[in-house]
Scaffold this active site. Structure first.
Site, PDB file in Angstrom:
ATOM      1  N   CYS A   2       0.820  -1.209   0.000  1.00 41.86           N
ATOM      2  CA  CYS A   2       0.000   0.000   0.000  1.00 41.86           C
ATOM      3  C   CYS A   2       0.860   1.268   0.000  1.00 41.86           C
ATOM      4  O   CYS A   2       1.938   1.298   0.586  1.00 41.86           O
ATOM      5  CB  CYS A   2      -0.889   0.028   1.229  1.00 41.86           C
ATOM      6  SG  CYS A   2      -1.829  -1.484   1.432  1.00 41.86           S
ATOM      7  N   ARG A  27       2.583   1.039  -5.798  1.00 43.27           N
ATOM      8  CA  ARG A  27       2.682   0.193  -4.601  1.00 43.27           C
ATOM      9  C   ARG A  27       1.452  -0.690  -4.427  1.00 43.27           C
ATOM     10  O   ARG A  27       1.474  -1.627  -3.636  1.00 43.27           O
ATOM     11  CB  ARG A  27       2.861   1.069  -3.366  1.00 43.27           C
ATOM     12  CG  ARG A  27       4.102   1.928  -3.407  1.00 43.27           C
ATOM     13  CD  ARG A  27       4.201   2.752  -2.153  1.00 43.27           C
ATOM     14  NE  ARG A  27       4.580   1.949  -1.029  1.00 43.27           N
ATOM     15  CZ  ARG A  27       5.821   1.747  -0.620  1.00 43.27           C
ATOM     16  NH1 ARG A  27       6.811   2.330  -1.259  1.00 43.27           N
ATOM     17  NH2 ARG A  27       6.082   0.996   0.407  1.00 43.27           N
ATOM     18  N   TRP A  76      -3.081  -2.461  -1.721  1.00 43.86           N
ATOM     19  CA  TRP A  76      -2.843  -3.798  -2.253  1.00 43.86           C
ATOM     20  C   TRP A  76      -3.456  -4.736  -1.222  1.00 43.86           C
ATOM     21  O   TRP A  76      -2.971  -4.832  -0.091  1.00 43.86           O
ATOM     22  CB  TRP A  76      -1.350  -4.057  -2.404  1.00 43.86           C
ATOM     23  CG  TRP A  76      -1.035  -5.353  -3.087  1.00 43.86           C
ATOM     24  CD1 TRP A  76      -0.997  -5.579  -4.434  1.00 43.86           C
ATOM     25  CD2 TRP A  76      -0.683  -6.597  -2.460  1.00 43.86           C
ATOM     26  NE1 TRP A  76      -0.662  -6.890  -4.681  1.00 43.86           N
ATOM     27  CE2 TRP A  76      -0.456  -7.541  -3.492  1.00 43.86           C
ATOM     28  CE3 TRP A  76      -0.542  -7.017  -1.144  1.00 43.86           C
ATOM     29  CZ2 TRP A  76      -0.106  -8.856  -3.244  1.00 43.86           C
ATOM     30  CZ3 TRP A  76      -0.190  -8.344  -0.898  1.00 43.86           C
ATOM     31  CH2 TRP A  76       0.029  -9.243  -1.940  1.00 43.86           C
ATOM     32  N   ASN A 102      -0.615   0.419   6.174  1.00 44.79           N
ATOM     33  CA  ASN A 102       0.121  -0.470   5.283  1.00 44.79           C
ATOM     34  C   ASN A 102       0.724  -1.557   6.150  1.00 44.79           C
ATOM     35  O   ASN A 102       1.283  -1.258   7.206  1.00 44.79           O
ATOM     36  CB  ASN A 102       1.239   0.308   4.571  1.00 44.79           C
ATOM     37  CG  ASN A 102       2.118  -0.598   3.729  1.00 44.79           C
ATOM     38  OD1 ASN A 102       1.668  -1.617   3.234  1.00 44.79           O
ATOM     39  ND2 ASN A 102       3.381  -0.222   3.574  1.00 44.79           N
ATOM     40  N   GLY A 103       0.629  -2.817   5.723  1.00 44.87           N
ATOM     41  CA  GLY A 103       1.213  -3.907   6.506  1.00 44.87           C
ATOM     42  C   GLY A 103       0.135  -4.883   6.936  1.00 44.87           C
ATOM     43  O   GLY A 103      -0.963  -4.896   6.392  1.00 44.87           O
ATOM     44  N   GLU A 486      15.262 -14.109 -15.906  1.00 49.56           N
ATOM     45  CA  GLU A 486      14.658 -12.778 -15.877  1.00 49.56           C
ATOM     46  C   GLU A 486      13.721 -12.585 -17.077  1.00 49.56           C
ATOM     47  O   GLU A 486      12.643 -12.004 -16.947  1.00 49.56           O
ATOM     48  CB  GLU A 486      15.776 -11.718 -15.854  1.00 49.56           C
ATOM     49  CG  GLU A 486      15.329 -10.275 -15.941  1.00 49.56           C
ATOM     50  CD  GLU A 486      14.409  -9.812 -14.818  1.00 49.56           C
ATOM     51  OE1 GLU A 486      14.142 -10.591 -13.888  1.00 49.56           O
ATOM     52  OE2 GLU A 486      13.936  -8.667 -14.892  1.00 49.56           O
ATOM     53  N   LYS A 490       9.737 -11.734 -16.621  1.00 56.75           N
ATOM     54  CA  LYS A 490       9.098 -10.559 -17.231  1.00 56.75           C
ATOM     55  C   LYS A 490       7.880 -10.970 -18.061  1.00 56.75           C
ATOM     56  O   LYS A 490       6.850 -10.313 -18.033  1.00 56.75           O
ATOM     57  CB  LYS A 490      10.106  -9.813 -18.126  1.00 56.75           C
ATOM     58  CG  LYS A 490      11.120  -8.988 -17.362  1.00 56.75           C
ATOM     59  CD  LYS A 490      10.490  -7.765 -16.741  1.00 56.75           C
ATOM     60  CE  LYS A 490      11.307  -7.172 -15.610  1.00 56.75           C
ATOM     61  NZ  LYS A 490      11.376  -7.928 -14.370  1.00 56.75           N
ATOM     62  N   GLU A 493       4.951 -12.018 -15.703  1.00 55.29           N
ATOM     63  CA  GLU A 493       4.282 -10.986 -14.906  1.00 55.29           C
ATOM     64  C   GLU A 493       3.593  -9.933 -15.767  1.00 55.29           C
ATOM     65  O   GLU A 493       2.620  -9.331 -15.323  1.00 55.29           O
ATOM     66  CB  GLU A 493       5.245 -10.336 -13.900  1.00 55.29           C
ATOM     67  CG  GLU A 493       6.351  -9.514 -14.499  1.00 55.29           C
ATOM     68  CD  GLU A 493       7.262  -8.908 -13.447  1.00 55.29           C
ATOM     69  OE1 GLU A 493       6.810  -8.584 -12.347  1.00 55.29           O
ATOM     70  OE2 GLU A 493       8.468  -8.745 -13.749  1.00 55.29           O
ATOM     71  N   HIS A 509      18.045 -32.957 -19.196  1.00 54.67           N
ATOM     72  CA  HIS A 509      17.740 -33.731 -17.985  1.00 54.67           C
ATOM     73  C   HIS A 509      16.244 -33.710 -17.679  1.00 54.67           C
ATOM     74  O   HIS A 509      15.844 -34.028 -16.567  1.00 54.67           O
ATOM     75  CB  HIS A 509      18.553 -33.195 -16.803  1.00 54.67           C
ATOM     76  CG  HIS A 509      20.032 -33.301 -17.023  1.00 54.67           C
ATOM     77  ND1 HIS A 509      20.700 -34.500 -16.937  1.00 54.67           N
ATOM     78  CD2 HIS A 509      20.954 -32.382 -17.385  1.00 54.67           C
ATOM     79  CE1 HIS A 509      21.981 -34.308 -17.221  1.00 54.67           C
ATOM     80  NE2 HIS A 509      22.160 -33.031 -17.495  1.00 54.67           N
ATOM     81  N   LYS A 612       4.534  -3.077  -6.441  1.00 54.05           N
ATOM     82  CA  LYS A 612       5.964  -2.928  -6.640  1.00 54.05           C
ATOM     83  C   LYS A 612       6.768  -3.265  -5.399  1.00 54.05           C
ATOM     84  O   LYS A 612       7.791  -3.904  -5.451  1.00 54.05           O
ATOM     85  CB  LYS A 612       6.278  -1.508  -7.098  1.00 54.05           C
ATOM     86  CG  LYS A 612       7.757  -1.370  -7.440  1.00 54.05           C
ATOM     87  CD  LYS A 612       7.983  -0.379  -8.516  1.00 54.05           C
ATOM     88  CE  LYS A 612       9.416  -0.410  -8.990  1.00 54.05           C
ATOM     89  NZ  LYS A 612       9.705  -1.599  -9.811  1.00 54.05           N
TER      90      LYS A 612
HETATM   91  C1  F6R Z   1       9.982  -8.250 -11.097  1.00 60.30           C
HETATM   92  C2  F6R Z   1      10.057  -7.467  -9.882  1.00 60.30           C
HETATM   93  C3  F6R Z   1      10.158  -8.190  -8.594  1.00 60.30           C
HETATM   94  C4  F6R Z   1      11.132  -7.451  -7.656  1.00 60.30           C
HETATM   95  C5  F6R Z   1      11.118  -8.101  -6.268  1.00 60.30           C
HETATM   96  C6  F6R Z   1      12.104  -7.450  -5.320  1.00 60.30           C
HETATM   97  O1  F6R Z   1       9.895  -7.423 -12.221  1.00 60.30           O
HETATM   98  O2  F6R Z   1       9.997  -6.263  -9.918  1.00 60.30           O
HETATM   99  O3  F6R Z   1      10.527  -9.509  -8.755  1.00 60.30           O
HETATM  100  O4  F6R Z   1      12.407  -7.488  -8.213  1.00 60.30           O
HETATM  101  O5  F6R Z   1       9.825  -8.007  -5.724  1.00 60.30           O
HETATM  102  O6  F6R Z   1      11.819  -6.096  -5.148  1.00 60.30           O
HETATM  103  P1  F6R Z   1      12.906  -5.130  -4.520  1.00 60.30           P
HETATM  104  O7  F6R Z   1      14.029  -5.028  -5.476  1.00 60.30           O
HETATM  105  O8  F6R Z   1      12.201  -3.831  -4.305  1.00 60.30           O
HETATM  106  O9  F6R Z   1      13.334  -5.771  -3.226  1.00 60.30           O
END
Ligand code: F6R
Length: 617
Positions: A2, A27, A76, A102-103, A486, A490, A493, A509, A612
């Site tokens: 949040c 967020r 969130w 938040n939390g 990665e 991407k 998500e 394998h 995020k």
């Molecule tokens: C993927 C992504 C997440 C963050 C992960 C860690 O695109 O953004 O996998 O990398 O949640 O977030 P931070 O770097 O803020 O600890």
């Protein structure tokens, strides 16, 4: 998770709260809400399920109510679905008090039971844990007639992680906040003050910010800021200047924040290196805070989640090769639950864009308790993880607004490589000339990456042809492996397409059974000129899957003739040695995922179910 914003100052609270929420929406975007005290002392709240724009469209005359005191929230969802009732703010003291949270309040069920037993008339308007806190602060306010004291008494009863902001109509011009294991930062203005989950909430109004420590309570008024601990004792605080400017978190003509942020990757690397390479040597003054510890460490443990953890995988390859220290990379949420072996000779390096990821924060706290030396690699000033660590290397990627991490990743890798070369120097594992040569390669990357980004249109076209694709595989070896992971993350998500990243050697394998005619497979091909035998091995892997019908999409060095006969598509990248190639190979995969999602009509900045900054475990 949040986003939270608080404001006291002049009669413009609605504008300040909405612009703060716009910058914090990454967020969480399940619902949004604000509460303001108008110039006549009346409290108004408005909250709506859905994105911030739904709230804005539904404000009716609230802007007219404006006023000088307000709080705002973008959610969130954790407890209770994303609907109007569960949106914040929540009310207490018969509607005279508003609270945002938040939390997670872990003992909320117990507190709720107790509230119902002691106050049979009480009515809960939502299913949230947060409303319990609002009602408790309300009860304490009736007893104390002091908002800070009421919040202090309430937090003493809460378990879990929280940032709480409250205002009360009987105390206009006051917002009180509390934090435990959840972010909150103060912004200092002229005749106005701000609170935010991070500095983005108020950077357009002020560059002066103050950190708030764990278990502290802050009271802001237009002309004062008071911070105490949870026992009410005053505490010292540290002011800092925000390095970001407000325009850095504007979209600025790009179709999405993500597109803009990918375009900023060369700059993110360059700024992270800036001032840290002098006369062919690494200068990381930030590490002075670790004293002589770097001479004594016998092991490095890297902690992170998601994309950040993949940057840590690259760091493992680099640090082990250059500094000859064993490195383990762990997902933060797995680390502390398995009784890991960590001691005073372990350097624990956490990596986090937000600096707030709860899993990583908790893992760092565990490491501190176990006596390890802790270093944070972080992109966000004033965040919690750097505060809890012995030292911090800030990446200078600038604000990352799109939920999917892009420019922060390359900046993290650049910071890790500086650390690896510094460790190599301290331990005499590489000669000065070798270090200087590697630093030159690192410094060449921003320009090289700019040429890769010129292929955006071609990659977009490729993505446009693949909107019906149901699954994509990604292969890489050695440093290409984290890039494959990665690329798959991407695509999952952003485009909601099943995607898997594999170490190319692992395919035979088991996973090779997935290959059938037409299956698209991205392959990160190492340079044919690299001083190792990786290239021919990957070419063999390509042949193995092509023989079984795979469609090969290769990311390979410009002019790599060995790939051409087997690849359906080649995305060329400039020559770089094995450890540096990932910084060039990752952008095409980010662009591919973004453009495929866009072609499917999806919101690339705010993918479903995600937020995020993940501030719950
Ligand atoms: C993927 C992504 C997440 C963050 C992960 C860690 O695109 O953004 O996998 O990398 O949640 O977030 P931070 O770097 O803020 O600890």
């Amino acid at each position: 998770m949040c986003g939270i914003v608080g404001y006291v100052g002049s009669d413009k609270s609605v504008e300040v709260l909405l612009s703060g929420l716009r910058r914090l929406e990454y967020r969480g975007y399940d619902s949004a809400g604000i509460a303001v005290i108008d110039p006549h002392g009346e409290l108004h709240t408005r909250k709506r399920a859905g994105k911030l724009q739904t709230l804005i469209d539904d404000l009716d005359g609230l802007a007219l109510a404006n006023g000088a005191t307000g709080i705002g929230h973008t959610r969130w969802a954790t407890h209770g679905g994303p609907n109007d009732q569960n949106a914040h703010p929540h009310l207490g003291d018969d509607g005279k008090l508003a609270l945002i949270h938040n939390g997670i309040i872990e003992n909320f069920a117990e507190l709720k039971r107790e509230l119902l037993e002691n106050n049979p008339d009480i009515v809960f308007a939502s299913e949230t844990d947060s409303e319990v806190a609002a009602l408790l602060v309300g009860i304490e306010y009736r007893a104390t007639k002091n908002l800070a004291e009421a919040l202090r008494r309430t937090v003493a009863r809460l378990h879990g992680a929280f940032t709480l902001l409250v205002l009360h109509k009987d105390e206009p011009g006051v917002v009180v906040g509390a934090r435990r294991n959840s972010p909150l930062v103060i912004g200092l203005g002229d005749g106005e003050n701000f609170l935010g989950s991070d500095v983005a909430a108020f950077v357009e109004h002020t560059r002066r910010a103050v950190e708030i420590g764990q278990d502290q309570i802050v009271t802001i008024r237009p002309d004062s800021v008071t911070i105490t601990d949870f026992d009410g004792a005053p505490v010292a605080s540290r002011e800092f200047e925000i390095a970001w400017d407000a325009s850095a978190s504007e979209k600025g003509g790009w179709s999405s924040f993500m597109a803009k942020e990918i375009s900023e990757e060369p700059e993110a690397i360059a700024k992270t290196l800036l001032g840290r390479i002098v006369d062919g040597e690494v200068r990381l003054h930030e590490l002075d805070a670790l004293g002589d510890a770097l001479n004594d460490i016998d092991r490095v443990v890297i902690l992170g989640c998601g994309t950040a953890a993949y940057s840590g995988m690259l760091a493992k390859y680099a640090i082990e090769k250059w500094a000859r220290i064993p490195v383990d990379v762990e997902l933060s949420h797995e680390f502390r639950y398995r009784d890991p072996i960590v001691n005073s000779r372990t350097l624990v390096v956490s990596v986090s864009q937000s600096g707030e990821t709860m899993d990583t924060l908790m893992a760092v706290k565990y490491a501190v308790q176990a006596g390890a030396r802790t270093l944070a690699i972080c992109n966000t000033q004033g965040a919690t993880i750097p505060r809890e660590s012995d030292a911090v290397i800030y990446t200078h990627a600038g604000p990352e607004v799109a939920v999917a991490s892009t420019k922060a990743f390359v900046a993290q890798v650049a910071a890790f490589y500086l650390l690896g070369l510094h460790l190599a120097d301290v331990r005499g594992a590489l000669s000065k000339a070798e270090i200087s040569g590697l630093l030159e390669e690192l410094q060449a990357l921003p320009d090289q990456l700019s040429t890769v980004l010129e292929q955006h249109e071609a990659i977009k076209q490729l993505a446009g042809w693949m909107t019906d694709t149901r699954a994509v595989l990604f292969l890489g070896r050695h440093a290409g492996y984290p890039v494959a992971l990665e690329g798959a993350l991407k695509l999952k998500e952003l485009a909601y397409i099943h995607a898997e990243g594999f170490a190319a050697g692992e395919l035979k394998h088991g996973p090779i059974a997935l290959i059938e005619a037409g299956q698209p497979v991205f392959v990160v091909v190492p340079s044919p000129r690299a001083q190792d035998s990786l290239h021919p091995k990957v070419i063999s892997n390509i042949q193995e899957i092509r023989a079984r019908g795979a469609r090969i999409l290769a990311i390979a060095e410009q002019g790599d003739a060995a790939v051409l006969p087997y690849a359906d598509v080649v995305i060329p990248i400039p020559l770089a040695s094995t450890l540096f190639e990932p910084l060039l190979a990752v952008a095409p995969l980010q662009i591919f995922a973004m453009e495929l999602a866009a072609a499917k009509g999806l919101d690339v900045d705010q993918p479903r179910n995600l937020a995020k900054s993940v501030t719950v475990e």
